[in-house]
Design an enzyme around this catalytic site. Structure first.
Site, PDB file in Angstrom:
ATOM      1  N   GLU A  27       0.695  -1.235  -0.114  1.00 37.83           N
ATOM      2  CA  GLU A  27      -0.040  -0.764   0.498  1.00 37.83           C
ATOM      3  C   GLU A  27       0.703   0.930  -0.184  1.00 37.83           C
ATOM      4  O   GLU A  27       0.374   2.046  -0.975  1.00 37.83           O
ATOM      5  CB  GLU A  27      -0.931   0.377   1.149  1.00 37.83           C
ATOM      6  N   LYS A 105     -11.545   2.469   1.339  1.00 38.25           N
ATOM      7  CA  LYS A 105     -10.835   1.480   0.687  1.00 38.25           C
ATOM      8  C   LYS A 105     -11.532   0.636  -0.350  1.00 38.25           C
ATOM      9  O   LYS A 105     -11.034  -0.512  -0.215  1.00 38.25           O
ATOM     10  CB  LYS A 105      -9.533   1.020   1.300  1.00 38.25           C
TER      11      LYS A 105
END
Length: 128
Positions: A27, A105
């Protein structure tokens, strides 16, 4: 949220950003898409009666501040990101009484076929 159910609000939904927030190394290295939904509580009576933009908060100014807050620091947790955005909004816009933010997300590193991970935080001015 029932205490705010019948209150005035500005709503900005589905704001899209690309960032590097998260716990996983991937990420932080590759980044991912985020979606942010906002409800901003303020008394809009004067703006509604007078049609005066000075009696409300510009959507463009809200978006600009959210983008700035989203990009200025990397967070491991979307909870911390959401809280950071809330504090910045309260600092900048004195008219705000309460804020509801949802940080999503859509591509969280989870073994799911569809769906998303999200958090939602609600704070009034006196709570930050």
């Amino acid at each position: 949220m029932t205490q705010y159910a019948d209150k005035d609000r500005i709503v900005l939904a589905g704001l899209a950003f690309y960032g590097y927030h998260g716990v996983m190394m991937e990420e932080n290295a590759l980044g991912q898409r985020f979606r942010i939904d906002l409800e901003l509580g303020l008394d809009m009576d004067e703006a509604a009666r007078t049609d005066d933009v000075g009696a409300t908060i510009s959507y463009a100014h809200i978006y600009d501040l959210v983008k700035e807050a989203f990009e200025e620091k990397r967070f491991k947790l979307i909870e911390a990101l959401g809280y950071h955005i809330i504090t910045r909004l309260f600092e900048r816009f004195e008219r705000l009484e309460w804020i509801r933010i949802k940080v999503r997300k859509p591509e969280a590193p989870l073994p799911i076929v569809a769906g998303e991970a999200a958090i939602e935080i609600v704070r009034s001015r006196g709570q930050v």
